[in-house]
Design a protein around this motif. Sequence first.
Motif: not given
Length: 248
Positions: A108-109, A176, A179, A193
């Motif tokens: 995530h991210g 999110g 993870p 994302e």
Amino acid sequence: MIRHLSALILGAVLATPAVATDFNVFAAASLSDALGEAAQVYQGATGDRAVLVFAGSSALARQIQAGAPADLFISASTDWMETLAGEGLIDGATRVDLLGNSLVLVAHGAAAPLEGTPDIAALLGEGRLAMALVDAVPAGVYGKAALSFLGQWAAVEPRVAQADNVRAALALVATGEAPYGIVYATDAAAEAEASVVYTFPAESHAPILYPAAVTSAAAEAPTAAAFLDWLQSDEAQAIFARHGFTTP
């Protein structure tokens, strides 16, 4: 007079524009972005419109078995294509391995690539690993095979959050809710994302191929076959390459 009338009729026929045709393409969810772009280009050039239906290959194959009006099937699994072939539901003469892909672990991210082979169970902490259905959807089947190859499936299995298809698994990571997740490289490239942190070795799973074939129900209709032929052209393959797909 008769010859003149015949000439007028023939001229009118030749001057009549071809009628655009809609046809149904059942395609693996991982093809959503690339095939959508390709279909728009094709429609602009020919007028013929591919009506795209995306889902997990297993769900699409079962719909075809149940009589859904698919003209062209593009699977992310050779197994499901073989199943339909065995039941006489595809035109075997049109079948081709259209595309290839690779399998990745995403986080995530924004995240940096991991060094070496990760211990995925340790990475998860209290979180879950998002995957497509591990016993039905190709991305999940490949992912389970890769984890088994690495000797990590037993530790990870209780922590897997299964989704209906690979895009749904990716969405769990992007939002999110999980993870980490296992998806195709092309899916990861389409999601801002999520970050690729590890690429599974090619030898850890069966080759990821996208077989395509016109269905038996559409074997006498040329539109779907013409689209499949075009998907193998340099123009179409360039579109897929921009989205990260490979040519088998």
